[in-house]
Design an enzyme around this catalytic site. Structure first.
Site, PDB file in Angstrom:
ATOM      1  N   ASP A 112       0.827  -1.221   0.000  1.00  0.00           N
ATOM      2  CA  ASP A 112       0.000   0.000   0.000  1.00  0.00           C
ATOM      3  C   ASP A 112       0.858   1.267   0.000  1.00  0.00           C
ATOM      4  O   ASP A 112       0.331   2.379  -0.064  1.00  0.00           O
ATOM      5  CB  ASP A 112      -1.008   0.011   1.167  1.00  0.00           C
ATOM      6  CG  ASP A 112      -0.388  -0.083   2.547  1.00  0.00           C
ATOM      7  OD1 ASP A 112       0.580  -0.850   2.723  1.00  0.00           O
ATOM      8  OD2 ASP A 112      -0.872   0.598   3.472  1.00  0.00           O
TER       9      ASP A 112
ATOM     10  N   HIS B 231       7.411  -0.886  13.115  1.00  0.00           N
ATOM     11  CA  HIS B 231       6.313  -1.485  12.357  1.00  0.00           C
ATOM     12  C   HIS B 231       6.552  -2.998  12.300  1.00  0.00           C
ATOM     13  O   HIS B 231       7.436  -3.499  12.996  1.00  0.00           O
ATOM     14  CB  HIS B 231       6.290  -0.834  10.961  1.00  0.00           C
ATOM     15  CG  HIS B 231       5.070  -1.099  10.137  1.00  0.00           C
ATOM     16  ND1 HIS B 231       3.810  -1.188  10.674  1.00  0.00           N
ATOM     17  CD2 HIS B 231       4.922  -1.281   8.791  1.00  0.00           C
ATOM     18  CE1 HIS B 231       2.939  -1.423   9.685  1.00  0.00           C
ATOM     19  NE2 HIS B 231       3.584  -1.483   8.547  1.00  0.00           N
TER      20      HIS B 231
ATOM     21  N   HIS C  64      -3.081   7.866   6.869  1.00  0.00           N
ATOM     22  CA  HIS C  64      -3.141   6.393   6.980  1.00  0.00           C
ATOM     23  C   HIS C  64      -4.312   6.012   7.892  1.00  0.00           C
ATOM     24  O   HIS C  64      -4.160   5.361   8.924  1.00  0.00           O
ATOM     25  CB  HIS C  64      -1.800   5.855   7.522  1.00  0.00           C
ATOM     26  CG  HIS C  64      -1.538   4.411   7.181  1.00  0.00           C
ATOM     27  ND1 HIS C  64      -1.999   3.377   7.968  1.00  0.00           N
ATOM     28  CD2 HIS C  64      -0.864   3.835   6.148  1.00  0.00           C
ATOM     29  CE1 HIS C  64      -1.592   2.226   7.425  1.00  0.00           C
ATOM     30  NE2 HIS C  64      -0.916   2.471   6.329  1.00  0.00           N
TER      31      HIS C  64
HETATM   32 ZN   LIG Z   1       0.376   1.045   5.353  1.00  0.00          ZN
HETATM   33 ZN   LIG Z   2       2.794  -1.088   6.543  1.00  0.00          ZN
END
Ligand SMILES: [Zn+2]
Ligand SMILES: [Zn+2]
Length: 313
Positions: free
Chosen positions: A67, A140, A269
């Site tokens: 994405d 992340h 986001h």
């Molecule tokens: Zn993302």
């Molecule tokens: Zn991501």
């Protein structure tokens, strides 16, 4: 400096929000714009704006989730067709070079301009006489970076009275002095730029953070920034999902901004669970901790000018 959002959604496109991409418009500062992330259909989104792919100078990728990168090969191909002949610099985590090389080779996409791929690590990733960009790893589920873009101080304002007293005639010499260069007048008198200009003006700082849980490195990147752009995939009610998926809540974003002493926050986001009418609720949760806060929408454009963030589109 203006910031235009091309995609503000999380994970998948929705009708309201495309996947991640934003343009840092530096048209006045350097005649170009920089892109941060390039989700699928970023080039389609760009068709609805005044952004011209040939003016794209740099692309910074936060991480290699689809994405955030699936729009990149198409964008690179189109840029050449649309008259972009200057070098393009691409920055991002390790693996970006292999992915882009394989994709371009197998799809037989030949670029008619130079593409320089820089796989980044923490520290300075770009510097010239007017800008410095630093990166730090975030937290992340895959390696992900945040970027801090700092404009170096600008030459001070021209003090016309002083210039006149020094005997500088109207015209090109004034411009030279204004831009920080010393000059010699026709009669041989040397005039120093610093004698006829005010103190240097501070440049702007913007922190553009990728997908992340709340982390000290985000606070460091955002330290005293004028604008912080932080993901906000979840809200208080869905906060239990943030940790497992490696994301933040809108409150985490606000906490980062307040701890950093930042001047303004834009959240992007945003999960498709939130409808456009939920923006107020998200902003209200953030405002308990930090203000001013904006919830980004696709195509929204902001300008940082005279110390204030203003929505202009
Ligand atoms: Zn993302
Ligand atoms: Zn991501």
């Amino acid at each position: 400096m203006q910031i235009q959002f091309l995609g503000t959604g999380a994970g998948m496109p929705s009708k309201q929000r495309n996947t991640s991409a934003l343009a840092l418009k530096l048209l006045e500062e350097r005649g170009s714009f920089w892109l941060f992330d390039c989700g699928e259909a970023t080039q389609h989104q760009m068709l609805h704006t005044t952004l011209k792919p040939r003016k794209l100078e740099k692309v910074f990728i936060t991480h290699l989730h689809g994405d955030h990168i699936f729009g990149l090969p198409g964008m690179l191909g189109s840029r050449g067709f649309l008259g972009g002949s200057g070098r393009l610099d691409l920055y991002g985590p390790k693996g970006l070079r292999e992915w882009i090389e394989v994709t371009l080779r197998i799809s037989r996409t030949h670029l008619n301009y130079e593409l320089a791929v820089h796989e980044v690590d923490e520290g300075t990733v770009f510097e010239d006489e007017s800008f410095i960009v630093r990166a730090l790893p975030l937290d992340h589920v895959v390696p992900c970076f945040g970027y801090r873009v700092e404009q170096k101080p600008l030459p001070g304002k021209l003090l016309s009275d002083r210039a006149r007293e020094a005997g500088v005639p109207k015209g090109p010499l004034l411009r030279e002095l204004k831009e920080g260069r010393d000059v010699v007048l026709e009669d041989g008198t040397a005039v120093k730029s610093s004698d006829v200009t005010g103190p240097p003006q501070p440049g702007f700082t913007v922190a553009i953070l990728g997908d992340t849980r709340f982390t000290a490195n985000a606070v460091e990147l955002a330290q005293d920034a004028d604008v912080v752009i932080h993901e906000a995939t979840f809200d208080r009610e869905s906060a239990h999902l943030a940790g497992p998926y490696g994301h933040s809540t809108i409150i985490d974003a606000a906490k980062t901004a307040v701890l950093a002493g930042a001047r303004s926050l834009i959240a992007n986001h945003i999960s498709a669970r939130f409808l456009p009418e939920d923006a107020e609720h998200l902003a209200a949760e953030a405002a308990e901790v930090f203000s001013p806060v904006e919830i980004a929408e696709d195509f929204a454009e902001y300008e940082w000018k005279d110390g204030v963030l203003k929505r202009i589109n």
